[in-house]
Design an enzyme around this catalytic site. Structure first.
Site: not given
Ligand code: NAD
Ligand code: MN
Length: 505
Positions: A189, A242-244, A246-247, A264, A298, A399
């Protein structure tokens, strides 16, 4: 419904007006017929209409992935054939390098040099795993008595792979390559802000001979499609970048069916410049460390700590060189800094800078939304350097995910380490020193998954990438990743010539 092959994928333009989902080896519209638009952040212009996946489409994609996996179509491919297919994916990507770069720039607003580097890394990632998989194996273990034990690495199954908008193609490659190398099926996705290159990568996988259902790409809302994947009982593993926050949500929901999870997440990485550093190299590397990819990274080194004895000299050069960084046409070779992904993110960044001002910090450079000639409707932020900060400020703790660095002096090595580790994150870190002993000593004490010593780069295919603490867990881009897409099966056999009767009955 036409199969992708019938459409002669290799002849289809990557840059086009409409994009579909990739489900079960086919290019399909969404069940609901709904679409969404992707924009070019540099100009604000709409660039394409994309089929918007819903829960129903996620269901179909999971079914296709499950079916492909359970029938063993791909996992039972001879290993060398799987490796060859990964190399084929890489070679198609190489032949379409310029198209992928162009599309990535249009969808993200990032600079040419950044996009080129990332597309190249995505290609090399497939090449890396094509080689790595051949050497990935189980073990033979010593067991007392007349017993023999060996282990096998078996693919974990159907993997949901959820990726962010900042490195769309590279993140898709980091996820897809190791998973399919070991024989898993994937449902990817992409982020709705930047879905285009991931869709193209899905098409390339099929063109290269990955069987239908093994790679599915379904852009859609995280709260709907992403969430459905995470909760679905037929998904075996979730790999998320993605973001912490949501993780954390994903980890909780995935626990319901005890899915394997790798995360990640975000970062606030420290960059330590010691008094014995090569100052020029440290200035150049620190600039790249924060302003690369417009700080939307990130592992951005967004907390800069400089030894007090060189602070003034270092900062003068750092600010002077930062002034030379060019914002502008992402397609120009002269451009260093691309656009910010969208208006919302621009406001978030500016909000952090305003909060730092209110907290009494000094803006040494930038601190404003930028006006870029010819790109007035795009989203731009000036490279920003903030001093006079303390660790209780929001702009220092959280961040920002933009071209903003906070700077503080330190007085000795012990304090530098304490400051570096005073964060809930632990993704990247950098050390600038000419002392080997110091580099080794400090690297050992830093709580981060990655330590860069006199080095501006955080990752190459083969180097583990991932975090400590709230930056997540699991490692990507390396051999260890293959273990995270496999289960270990232990086979114990008895080879004695007397039959065993443990109950003695
Ligand atoms: P985000 O967490 O908002 O979204 C990431 C992904 O998760 C998107 O595809 C989004 O649609 C999906 N998502 C959102 N809500 C969800 C849910 N409830 N359940 C399942 N999936 C869901 O992050 P973003 O704004 O797209 O990206 C920026 C963040 O990503 C920053 O915090 C950055 O540090 C992190 N990031 C980390 C790495 C790494 O390798 N550690 C690399 C790149 C980005
Ligand atoms: Mn876009």
């Amino acid at each position: 419904m036409t199969t992708v092959k019938e459409e002669k994928l290799e002849k289809l333009d990557m840059k086009r007006d409409t994009y579909q989902l990739i489900i079960n080896g086919r290019r399909v519209e969404s069940t609901s017929g709904e679409t969404f638009t992707s924009y070019n952040p540099a100009t604000g212009e709409a660039i394409a209409t994309i089929a918007k996946a819903s829960r129903e489409d996620a269901e179909k994609a999971i079914e296709a992935a499950r079916n492909a996996f359970d029938k063993g179509k791909w996992k039972l491919f001879p290993l060398n054939k799987r490796a060859r297919t990964l190399n084929k994916i890489a070679s198609i990507m190489r032949s379409r390098f310029n198209e992928l770069v162009e599309l990535e720039i249009l969808d993200t607003g990032k600079s040419l040099s950044a996009a080129q580097g990332q597309v190249m890394q995505a290609i090399e990632d497939f090449e890396f795993y094509a080689g790595a998989i051949v050497g990935h194996r189980g073990s033979v273990n010593n067991v007392p008595g007349q017993f023999h034990n060996y282990t096998e690495k078996e693919p974990v199954g159907v993997c949901a792979q959820i990726i962010p908008w900042n490195y769309p193609l590279m993140m898709a490659a980091w996820k897809i390559a190791p998973a399919i190398a070991v024989g898993c099926s994937v449902v990817v996705k992409p982020a709705t802000l930047t879905p285009l290159t991931a869709i193209c990568l899905g098409e390339i996988c099929i063109e290269a001979g990955v069987p239908e259902g093994v790679v599915n790409i379904i852009p859609g809302a995280g709260s709907e499609v992403g969430n459905h994947l995470v909760e679905h009982p037929k998904v075996d593993k979730v790999a998320f970048t993605g973001s912490t926050p949501i993780g954390k949500d994903i980890m909780e929901k995935a626990s319901q069916s005890l899915k394997r999870v790798t995360l990640e997440l975000g970062g606030k990485s420290p960059n330590l410049v010691f008094e014995d550093a090569d100052i020029e190299a440290a200035v150049d590397g620190s600039l790249f460390g924060i302003f690369y990819n417009t700080g939307q990274s990130c592992e951005a080194r967004s907390r800069l700590y400089v030894h007090e004895s060189i602070y003034d000299v270092f900062m003068e050069k750092f600010v002077e060189k930062a002034k030379k960084l060019q914002l502008g046409d992402p397609f120009s070779k002269e451009t260093h800094i691309g656009a910010i992904i969208n208006k919302g993110q621009l406001e978030v960044i500016d909000g952090y800078v305003q909060s730092a001002k209110e907290d009494g910090a000094n803006i040494l450079l930038g601190g404003k939304i930028a006006k870029v000639e010819g790109f007035e409707d795009g989203f731009w932020y000036e490279p920003t350097i903030i001093s006079g900060v303390t660790h209780d400020m929001k702009a220092v703790k959280e961040e920002i995910f933009g071209p903003v660095v906070v700077v503080m002096p330190f007085s000795d090595e012990k304090e530098a380490i304490r400051l570096a580790n005073d964060s809930e994150y632990g993704l990247g870190s950098a050390i600038w020193t000419t002392s080997h002993a110091r580099a080794t000593r400090v690297a050992k004490q830093i709580q981060a998954g990655i330590v860069m010593v006199n080095c501006p780069f955080s990752a190459f295919p083969g180097t583990p990438f991932g975090g400590y603490k709230q930056s997540g867990f699991g490692r990507e881009l390396c051999i260890e990743t293959l273990d995270l897409y496999t289960e270990t099966k232990s086979v114990i056999s008895y080879f004695g010539n007397r039959s065993l009767n443990p109950f003695g009955v």
